[in-house]
Scaffold this motif. Structure first.
Motif, PDB file in Angstrom:
ATOM      1  N   VAL A 170       0.844  -1.174   0.027  1.00  0.00           N
ATOM      2  CA  VAL A 170      -0.041  -0.150   0.094  1.00  0.00           C
ATOM      3  C   VAL A 170       0.933   1.185  -0.138  1.00  0.00           C
ATOM      4  O   VAL A 170       2.018   1.261   0.403  1.00  0.00           O
ATOM      5  N   VAL A 187       5.719   4.902   1.077  1.00  0.00           N
ATOM      6  CA  VAL A 187       5.330   3.520   1.512  1.00  0.00           C
ATOM      7  C   VAL A 187       5.235   3.207   2.932  1.00  0.00           C
ATOM      8  O   VAL A 187       4.585   2.273   3.701  1.00  0.00           O
ATOM      9  N   GLY A 194       7.651   5.585   9.509  1.00  0.00           N
ATOM     10  CA  GLY A 194       8.180   4.164   9.685  1.00  0.00           C
ATOM     11  C   GLY A 194       7.334   3.099   9.848  1.00  0.00           C
ATOM     12  O   GLY A 194       7.751   2.025   9.694  1.00  0.00           O
ATOM     13  N   GLY A 199      13.569  -6.378   7.918  1.00  0.00           N
ATOM     14  CA  GLY A 199      13.349  -4.886   8.106  1.00  0.00           C
ATOM     15  C   GLY A 199      11.751  -4.673   8.432  1.00  0.00           C
ATOM     16  O   GLY A 199      11.630  -3.906   9.450  1.00  0.00           O
ATOM     17  N   THR A 200      10.849  -5.117   7.689  1.00  0.00           N
ATOM     18  CA  THR A 200       9.489  -5.199   7.863  1.00  0.00           C
ATOM     19  C   THR A 200       9.149  -5.872   9.236  1.00  0.00           C
ATOM     20  O   THR A 200       8.221  -5.402  10.038  1.00  0.00           O
ATOM     21  N   ARG A 218      10.750  -6.487  11.892  1.00  0.00           N
ATOM     22  CA  ARG A 218      11.295  -5.594  12.937  1.00  0.00           C
ATOM     23  C   ARG A 218      10.496  -4.164  13.161  1.00  0.00           C
ATOM     24  O   ARG A 218       9.984  -3.950  14.300  1.00  0.00           O
ATOM     25  N   GLU A 242       7.459  -3.300  12.073  1.00  0.00           N
ATOM     26  CA  GLU A 242       6.092  -3.815  12.225  1.00  0.00           C
ATOM     27  C   GLU A 242       5.773  -4.920  13.263  1.00  0.00           C
ATOM     28  O   GLU A 242       4.379  -4.911  13.553  1.00  0.00           O
ATOM     29  N   SER A 268      16.071 -13.026   6.289  1.00  0.00           N
ATOM     30  CA  SER A 268      17.185 -12.278   7.169  1.00  0.00           C
ATOM     31  C   SER A 268      18.468 -12.740   6.957  1.00  0.00           C
ATOM     32  O   SER A 268      18.886 -13.707   7.392  1.00  0.00           O
ATOM     33  N   ALA A 269      19.250 -12.077   6.128  1.00  0.00           N
ATOM     34  CA  ALA A 269      20.804 -12.454   5.951  1.00  0.00           C
ATOM     35  C   ALA A 269      21.431 -12.895   7.144  1.00  0.00           C
ATOM     36  O   ALA A 269      22.362 -13.663   7.370  1.00  0.00           O
ATOM     37  N   ARG A 270      21.166 -11.705   8.037  1.00  0.00           N
ATOM     38  CA  ARG A 270      22.150 -11.787   9.408  1.00  0.00           C
ATOM     39  C   ARG A 270      21.397 -12.754  10.443  1.00  0.00           C
ATOM     40  O   ARG A 270      21.784 -12.578  11.531  1.00  0.00           O
ATOM     41  N   VAL A 292      20.934 -13.861   0.806  1.00  0.00           N
ATOM     42  CA  VAL A 292      19.962 -14.355   0.395  1.00  0.00           C
ATOM     43  C   VAL A 292      19.603 -14.006  -0.851  1.00  0.00           C
ATOM     44  O   VAL A 292      19.141 -13.098  -1.169  1.00  0.00           O
ATOM     45  N   GLU A 324       4.977  -9.649   1.299  1.00  0.00           N
ATOM     46  CA  GLU A 324       4.448  -8.355   2.082  1.00  0.00           C
ATOM     47  C   GLU A 324       5.644  -7.364   2.094  1.00  0.00           C
ATOM     48  O   GLU A 324       5.540  -6.571   2.861  1.00  0.00           O
ATOM     49  N   GLY A 331       9.593  -5.806   2.717  1.00  0.00           N
ATOM     50  CA  GLY A 331       9.409  -4.373   2.107  1.00  0.00           C
ATOM     51  C   GLY A 331      10.349  -4.134   1.207  1.00  0.00           C
ATOM     52  O   GLY A 331      10.474  -4.895   0.225  1.00  0.00           O
ATOM     53  N   SER A 340      13.269  -3.048   0.150  1.00  0.00           N
ATOM     54  CA  SER A 340      14.509  -3.729  -0.065  1.00  0.00           C
ATOM     55  C   SER A 340      14.225  -4.978  -0.834  1.00  0.00           C
ATOM     56  O   SER A 340      14.771  -5.483  -1.502  1.00  0.00           O
ATOM     57  N   LEU A 341      13.444  -5.736   0.220  1.00  0.00           N
ATOM     58  CA  LEU A 341      13.189  -7.437  -0.587  1.00  0.00           C
ATOM     59  C   LEU A 341      12.489  -7.283  -1.687  1.00  0.00           C
ATOM     60  O   LEU A 341      12.938  -7.959  -2.761  1.00  0.00           O
TER      61      LEU A 341
HETATM   62  N1  LIG Z   1       3.455   0.076   2.689  1.00  0.00           N
HETATM   63  C1  LIG Z   1       3.630  -1.204   2.686  1.00  0.00           C
HETATM   64  O1  LIG Z   1       2.800  -1.791   2.045  1.00  0.00           O
HETATM   65  C2  LIG Z   1       4.978  -1.724   3.395  1.00  0.00           C
HETATM   66  C3  LIG Z   1       5.178  -3.125   3.157  1.00  0.00           C
HETATM   67  C4  LIG Z   1       6.395  -3.743   3.792  1.00  0.00           C
HETATM   68  C5  LIG Z   1       7.076  -2.710   4.569  1.00  0.00           C
HETATM   69  N2  LIG Z   1       6.810  -1.390   4.643  1.00  0.00           N
HETATM   70  C6  LIG Z   1       7.726  -0.424   5.270  1.00  0.00           C
HETATM   71  O2  LIG Z   1       8.961  -0.733   4.950  1.00  0.00           O
HETATM   72  C7  LIG Z   1       9.727  -0.508   5.814  1.00  0.00           C
HETATM   73  C8  LIG Z   1      11.137  -1.421   5.794  1.00  0.00           C
HETATM   74  O3  LIG Z   1      11.694  -1.451   4.650  1.00  0.00           O
HETATM   75  P1  LIG Z   1      13.035  -2.459   4.455  1.00  0.00           P
HETATM   76  O4  LIG Z   1      13.296  -1.898   3.229  1.00  0.00           O
HETATM   77  O5  LIG Z   1      14.060  -1.969   5.647  1.00  0.00           O
HETATM   78  O6  LIG Z   1      12.393  -3.646   4.722  1.00  0.00           O
HETATM   79  P2  LIG Z   1      12.556  -5.258   4.029  1.00  0.00           P
HETATM   80  O7  LIG Z   1      12.761  -5.338   2.772  1.00  0.00           O
HETATM   81  O8  LIG Z   1      11.368  -5.650   4.784  1.00  0.00           O
HETATM   82  O9  LIG Z   1      13.859  -5.595   4.906  1.00  0.00           O
HETATM   83  C9  LIG Z   1      15.138  -5.573   4.440  1.00  0.00           C
HETATM   84  C10 LIG Z   1      16.063  -6.674   5.447  1.00  0.00           C
HETATM   85  O10 LIG Z   1      15.689  -7.869   4.741  1.00  0.00           O
HETATM   86  C11 LIG Z   1      16.973  -8.700   5.051  1.00  0.00           C
HETATM   87  N3  LIG Z   1      17.093  -9.327   3.798  1.00  0.00           N
HETATM   88  C12 LIG Z   1      17.821 -10.513   3.545  1.00  0.00           C
HETATM   89  N4  LIG Z   1      18.031 -10.899   2.294  1.00  0.00           N
HETATM   90  C13 LIG Z   1      17.566 -10.032   1.549  1.00  0.00           C
HETATM   91  C14 LIG Z   1      17.705  -9.655   0.323  1.00  0.00           C
HETATM   92  N5  LIG Z   1      17.983 -10.524  -0.784  1.00  0.00           N
HETATM   93  N6  LIG Z   1      16.969  -8.512  -0.036  1.00  0.00           N
HETATM   94  C15 LIG Z   1      16.533  -7.557   0.555  1.00  0.00           C
HETATM   95  N7  LIG Z   1      16.440  -7.878   2.080  1.00  0.00           N
HETATM   96  C16 LIG Z   1      16.855  -8.918   2.404  1.00  0.00           C
HETATM   97  C17 LIG Z   1      17.839  -7.872   5.552  1.00  0.00           C
HETATM   98  O11 LIG Z   1      17.737  -8.112   6.795  1.00  0.00           O
HETATM   99  P3  LIG Z   1      18.960  -8.465   7.797  1.00  0.00           P
HETATM  100  O12 LIG Z   1      19.880  -7.062   8.039  1.00  0.00           O
HETATM  101  O13 LIG Z   1      18.402  -9.142   9.035  1.00  0.00           O
HETATM  102  O14 LIG Z   1      19.881  -9.549   6.925  1.00  0.00           O
HETATM  103  C18 LIG Z   1      17.425  -6.496   5.294  1.00  0.00           C
HETATM  104  O15 LIG Z   1      17.990  -5.672   6.036  1.00  0.00           O
HETATM  105  C19 LIG Z   1       9.153  -0.202   7.320  1.00  0.00           C
HETATM  106  O16 LIG Z   1       9.037   1.172   7.399  1.00  0.00           O
HETATM  107  C20 LIG Z   1       7.752  -0.825   6.909  1.00  0.00           C
HETATM  108  O17 LIG Z   1       6.718  -0.374   7.526  1.00  0.00           O
HETATM  109  C21 LIG Z   1       5.617  -0.667   4.007  1.00  0.00           C
END
Ligand SMILES: NC(=O)c1ccc[n+]([C@@H]2O[C@H](COP(=O)([O-])OP(=O)(O)OC[C@H]3O[C@@H](n4cnc5c(N)ncnc54)[C@H](OP(=O)(O)O)[C@@H]3O)[C@@H](O)[C@H]2O)c1
Length: 255
Positions: free
Chosen positions: A42, A49, A53, A82-83, A85, A87, A117-119, A167, A187, A189, A191-192
């Motif tokens: 959403v 996004v 946060g 990241g999501t 953590r 949410e 979570s790679a870490r 990963v 779902e 976030g 980065s993924l």
């Molecule tokens: N509006 C929406 O629909 C929506 C949906 C989801 C999230 N969000 C928002 O997005 C924000 C979080 O964003 P984010 O980008 O940090 O979250 P994310 O994509 O959920 O998490 C990134 C984390 O995922 C892990 N990871 C491991 N392998 C990965 C790979 N191949 N690619 C990417 N990530 C990998 C890493 O964690 P490790 O460091 O543990 O290895 C990385 O730090 C929050 O504010 C959340 O509220 C919004």
């Protein structure tokens, strides 16, 4: 160019969509030879996004209904660490009727949450492990801290290694396939999702546009180091009376 009049009314007035019509609109392809990666996000009209946060301020009743429908239809809910953590994710909840429908169609009664979570950097005392009726999965890599990995296993996680130093998208999709989880709901976030999109591994995007401007510093729904253009086609566009617009975009089949 023409003005489009094909948005389907969502929850008010004539032609209101029933829950079963919604499930049909979001049904996964019947035959899946490999995992089908559906993502759901959403965002605000101005592309945020999150607000402060988290995504909660962007939610609307129609978005919640589609969010619940997508969870009911999925074999697994994949989400970045990241999501989880940000949410404070707990396990998926589905009401008795939805659970019954899943069982009748040969699915488990609840989809697990699978965290990437790679870490292996997750709190073993968090809701992910403490507030769930189904064993969560953690996809991590061989390089992850063994102490953290064993903490998560001891907290009840099924830990799956899906890469050496990171990963990778291919590693993730292969691991999902090996677990027999092909109706995948990611779902986020950003980065993924960005990583999966950058590796051309996204089959579908369900995107809700919430009827608000948000400003702020929040980013887009996808971020990745390099761009990758993937042609998508709209499967449907729904509109609710409050201004919420819900779209479903599917990757154009490659010849
Ligand atoms: N509006 C929406 O629909 C929506 C949906 C989801 C999230 N969000 C928002 O997005 C924000 C979080 O964003 P984010 O980008 O940090 O979250 P994310 O994509 O959920 O998490 C990134 C984390 O995922 C892990 N990871 C491991 N392998 C990965 C790979 N191949 N690619 C990417 N990530 C990998 C890493 O964690 P490790 O460091 O543990 O290895 C990385 O730090 C929050 O504010 C959340 O509220 C919004």
């Amino acid at each position: 160019m023409r003005r489009a009049h094909f948005a389907t009314n969502f929850t008010s007035g004539d032609g209101e969509l029933t829950e079963s019509a919604l499930r049909e609109l979001y049904a996964y392809p019947r035959h899946l030879p490999r995992p089908w990666i559906r993502t759901n996000f959403v965002c605000s009209v101005d592309g945020a996004v999150s607000v402060d946060g988290r995504s909660g301020a962007l939610g609307t009743p129609a978005d919640k209904q589609v969010y619940d429908t997508l969870r009911e239809l999925a074999d697994v809910v994949v989400v970045g660490a990241g999501t989880v953590r940000a949410e404070d994710y707990g396990g998926v909840r589905i009401g008795p009727d939805g659970r019954q429908r899943r069982i009748e169609s040969g699915m488990s009664d609840l989809p697990p949450i699978a965290v990437v979570s790679a870490r292996a950097h997750l709190d073993p005392h968090s809701r992910l492990f403490a507030d769930t009726d189904v064993t969560p999965i953690v996809f991590t890599c061989a390089d992850a801290d063994p102490g953290k990995v064993s903490d998560l296993a001891n907290a009840g996680a099924r830990v799956v290694t899906a890469g050496e130093h990171e990963v990778t998208s291919t590693g993730l999709v292969t691991a999902l396939d090996e677990l027999g989880l092909r109706r995948v709901l990611c779902e986020g976030g950003p980065s993924l999702f960005g990583r999966l999109a950058g590796d051309d591994c996204v089959d579908e995007l369900c995107l809700t546009t919430a009827p608000v401007l948000a400003g702020g510093t929040a980013g887009r729904i996808a971020t990745s180091p390099r761009a990758q253009v993937t042609a998508m086609t709209p499967a449907h566009i729904l509109a609710d009376s409050d201004g919420t617009v819900l779209t479903r975009w599917v990757r154009v089949p490659q010849l």
